[in-house]
Design an enzyme around this catalytic site. Sequence first.
Site, PDB file in Angstrom:
ATOM      1  N   ASP A   1      -2.105  -1.290   5.606  1.00  0.00           N
ATOM      2  CA  ASP A   1      -2.861  -0.752   7.676  1.00  0.00           C
ATOM      3  C   ASP A   1      -3.673  -0.663   7.252  1.00  0.00           C
ATOM      4  O   ASP A   1      -4.759  -0.745   8.352  1.00  0.00           O
ATOM      5  CB  ASP A   1      -2.543   0.811   7.687  1.00  0.00           C
ATOM      6  CG  ASP A   1      -2.277   1.970   6.607  1.00  0.00           C
ATOM      7  OD1 ASP A   1      -3.064   1.149   5.385  1.00  0.00           O
ATOM      8  OD2 ASP A   1      -1.731   3.360   7.089  1.00  0.00           O
TER       9      ASP A   1
ATOM     10  N   ASP B   1       1.179  -1.206  -0.087  1.00  0.00           N
ATOM     11  CA  ASP B   1      -0.145  -0.122  -0.252  1.00  0.00           C
ATOM     12  C   ASP B   1       1.318   1.578   0.304  1.00  0.00           C
ATOM     13  O   ASP B   1       1.979   0.895   0.324  1.00  0.00           O
ATOM     14  CB  ASP B   1      -1.067  -0.246   1.072  1.00  0.00           C
ATOM     15  CG  ASP B   1      -2.214   1.172   1.020  1.00  0.00           C
ATOM     16  OD1 ASP B   1      -2.284   0.697  -0.194  1.00  0.00           O
ATOM     17  OD2 ASP B   1      -1.957   1.324   2.455  1.00  0.00           O
TER      18      ASP B   1
ATOM     19  N   ASP C   1      -7.220  -3.057   3.242  1.00  0.00           N
ATOM     20  CA  ASP C   1      -6.100  -4.176   2.838  1.00  0.00           C
ATOM     21  C   ASP C   1      -6.292  -5.421   3.248  1.00  0.00           C
ATOM     22  O   ASP C   1      -5.318  -6.522   2.999  1.00  0.00           O
ATOM     23  CB  ASP C   1      -4.368  -3.588   3.524  1.00  0.00           C
ATOM     24  CG  ASP C   1      -4.345  -2.332   3.009  1.00  0.00           C
ATOM     25  OD1 ASP C   1      -4.343  -1.704   1.872  1.00  0.00           O
ATOM     26  OD2 ASP C   1      -4.115  -1.545   3.130  1.00  0.00           O
TER      27      ASP C   1
END
Length: 914
Positions: free
Chosen positions: A641, A331, A645
């Site tokens: 986070d 990410d 995700d």
Amino acid sequence: MDEKKIRELYAQSEIDSVYQTLNSSSKGLSSEEAEKRLEKYGLNEIKRPPKQSQWQTFIKNFTTLMAILLWISGFIAIVSGTMELGIAIWLVNIINGTFSFWQERQAQKATDALNKMLESYVQVYRDGKKKQVEAKHIVPGDVFALQAGSKVPADARIISATSLQVDQSALNGESVPESKRTSFDPGEGKYAESNMVYSGTTAVSGTATAICFSTGMDTELGQIAHLTQEQEKVDSPLTRELNRLTKQISIIAFTIGLFFFIASIFFVKQPFGAAFIFSLGMIVAFIPEGLLPTVTLSLAQGVKRMAKKHALVKELNSVETLGETTVICSDKTGTLTQNQMTIHYIRTLNDEFEVTGDGYVNNGQVELNGKQLWYDEHPDLKVITEIASLDNDTSIENKDGQNKILGTPTEASLVIMAQKAGYDIHKQMVKKPRLREFPFDSERKKMSTVNQISDSEAAVLVKGSYSDLIKDCNFVQVNGEVKPLTAEDKQKLDRLNADYARQGLRSMGLAYKKIKNDDAISNLTIETAESQLVFAGLVTMSDPPRPEIYDAIKHCHDAKIRVVMVTGDSKLTAKTVAVKIGITSEKARVIDGRELDEMSDSELREALKDEVIFARVAPEQKYKIVKTFQENGEVVAATGDGVNDAPALKRADIGIAMGLSGTDVAKDAANMILTDDNFASIVAAIEEGRTVYSNIRKFLTYILSSNVPEAIPSVLYLLSGGLIPLPLTVMQILTIDLGTDMLPALALGAEPSDPDVMKRAPISRDEHLLNKRVLVKAFLWYGLLEALVSIAAYFFVNKQAGLVFGHLAASGDIYIKATTMTLGAIVFSQIANVINCRTEKVSVFKKGLFINPHIWTGILFEIILFIILTVTPGVQGIFNTGVLGISDWIMLCLIPIPLILIEEARKKLFRINK
């Protein structure tokens, strides 16, 4: 009706229709009705999958394939008449299983402590009054209030809003907050509806009231959590490899046992019972009883080292899995970047000021042509700083050295910019108080305030989107003077704005105009306030990369590991950040969520083979990317986070969640949690994983090597038809495997990384722990050298006594001394072997002879144990050993020296010819 249609229904319906559908009103529910609905819908919380009971977890550690093989080995040892050794094997299994269980429990406790959060509360309208209740007691139909800093407790439709901005990065990965209002606008991307707020997001500015329509697992956050929980747990590569290794070793051991059983009957004419017991002993000898303890110890020490580096590993095998990782799907927001907007440049028509200092620090400065400037040293910088500071609703508190934002990250970056320019915001706000304000909204994309600047004069201060703001500007300030804004000036500013955009920087325009400070201010409208403006300049900002990310990415590339950005942010921002930090080159293809939906599986598999970046992706698409990488044969680590995700974290071979900024859903789905949110810790974890894998191979090489000198004496006994008495008894063989070899073998599990461990390519999934190279080195190199030395020791004792082939001692003191010397030769050869196995290619002298003190503890232990076996009267009879003379001991002590030197010569030859 699916979630998307439900969301569209509530977003696009008139608010009265929403009230009717939910059987509620603007005053909310009665307490009695809320209780009924709570009973019907359940608590507003994310249900976590049931965990295994402690008893199930405990049993699991004793029922792996290797554990089962050890139970069988112990039983065989007991049946063969060696009760003590059988019990010893079982004790090894019990100790290892208990240790594994304890380690997993400790990791789970740490994870539970990390996930533990204080109860959150929300302001709800019940019985027509506002009251505070726990967020988990919210029900559909409840009307609740939001303000800056509030967590959105459930999915809801907005009833009223004033300057509301919501951070939705936990759901969509966007680093910029979304503006929210009562009217419907579909927005760009998922969760972008202007009149909807979602559970798991946070209000960063403004106020609002909203009516809840979904709670708990029915929310968007709950649906993502459900998607995560549906994924089956994937066995780690190490688990699969250990299962394969167990099968291989079982086949080898039982094949050898069968060979010795048949040979002892046909060549030596032993009775069936004696031959069976003899072959059982050989089977036990070839099973590496220390494998599980060594693997567990290696993993546990890796976990311990990682904990010191702020990485919490929930399962032991996760450490090794990182060592095999070939792709990291990462990410962007909060993982590769700091998730805090930072001003880089202030731009007027003719000058560019650089703002220095990383992130939210106020010890930076503002420079023009390398000269440090305070806000009042340049007239254009002064007016820009004042607009940025006074037309601003955000403040920053510093508590215990940590900055806490009360507002939006974008406005916070303007506050920090002003501090770096030396502007005293609090003093100036008192001196130039706010008289009126026109809050930001996503239609006009501007915010304006009217501030008093003298008794007779006020100023309209405006900030907002450059492209929207410039349309309202008729003048421009240049070096403190106001002049008409010409077409050429506008073209120049447009070019500058486009250049910043290409650098991945977001621009914000600032403008102002002076007006009379009179009663007319109270009647000022947005249209009249935001017209005929003086353009002051641009400020450019971005969410900066983490400082340590550059080295981390370089180390990943050195280790032949691909890093692929998978983000919910825009294509331009994603590519700019990816290129800047070195993940990809400019030629990388950027695929957004829409394109990804249109791609076939085969097209995606092909796209993943080249440089690629993913932007504007939804949760299920992140999962698809990870899954397709795995189908391409990659070992995938996924970092993140946010709630968005979690499915990808669960599907990945190893999921890595951020401990500080990560959501509970992400932490639950992950195998490892970075307690400092530091991406660089992943590189350290990869090194630990590779070290663990390498150490397991070193252990295998070490313990398999001794099988050759253990087996060859028995082969000589069988092939000679008994003319060569057994140079080594079964009890002595088991003594080596379960006695003298154990501690040195375990010490190899604690061996530090080889210097070149992060310069190698990841271990191929097709490459196995017990491969051809290991077998050749163990059996045909180390093993044969040890066999030659041990057989030479056996014949040396017989020759000293004047005995030759065909007349070798089969009993008595000479035979006991011969077998004792054979055993001693193997023990001292293994001393050389454990030192040689510490490195694969590098000289052990270069790595350092004494950097692993556990090796020398193990060596000392096996020497002491060998001495005990040779001098203790009661033990001598069991193990067929006797006392050795001084010359015998000198011979044994000299054995390691040539073996180490020969191996060092081989390694040097390898380095020269590679």
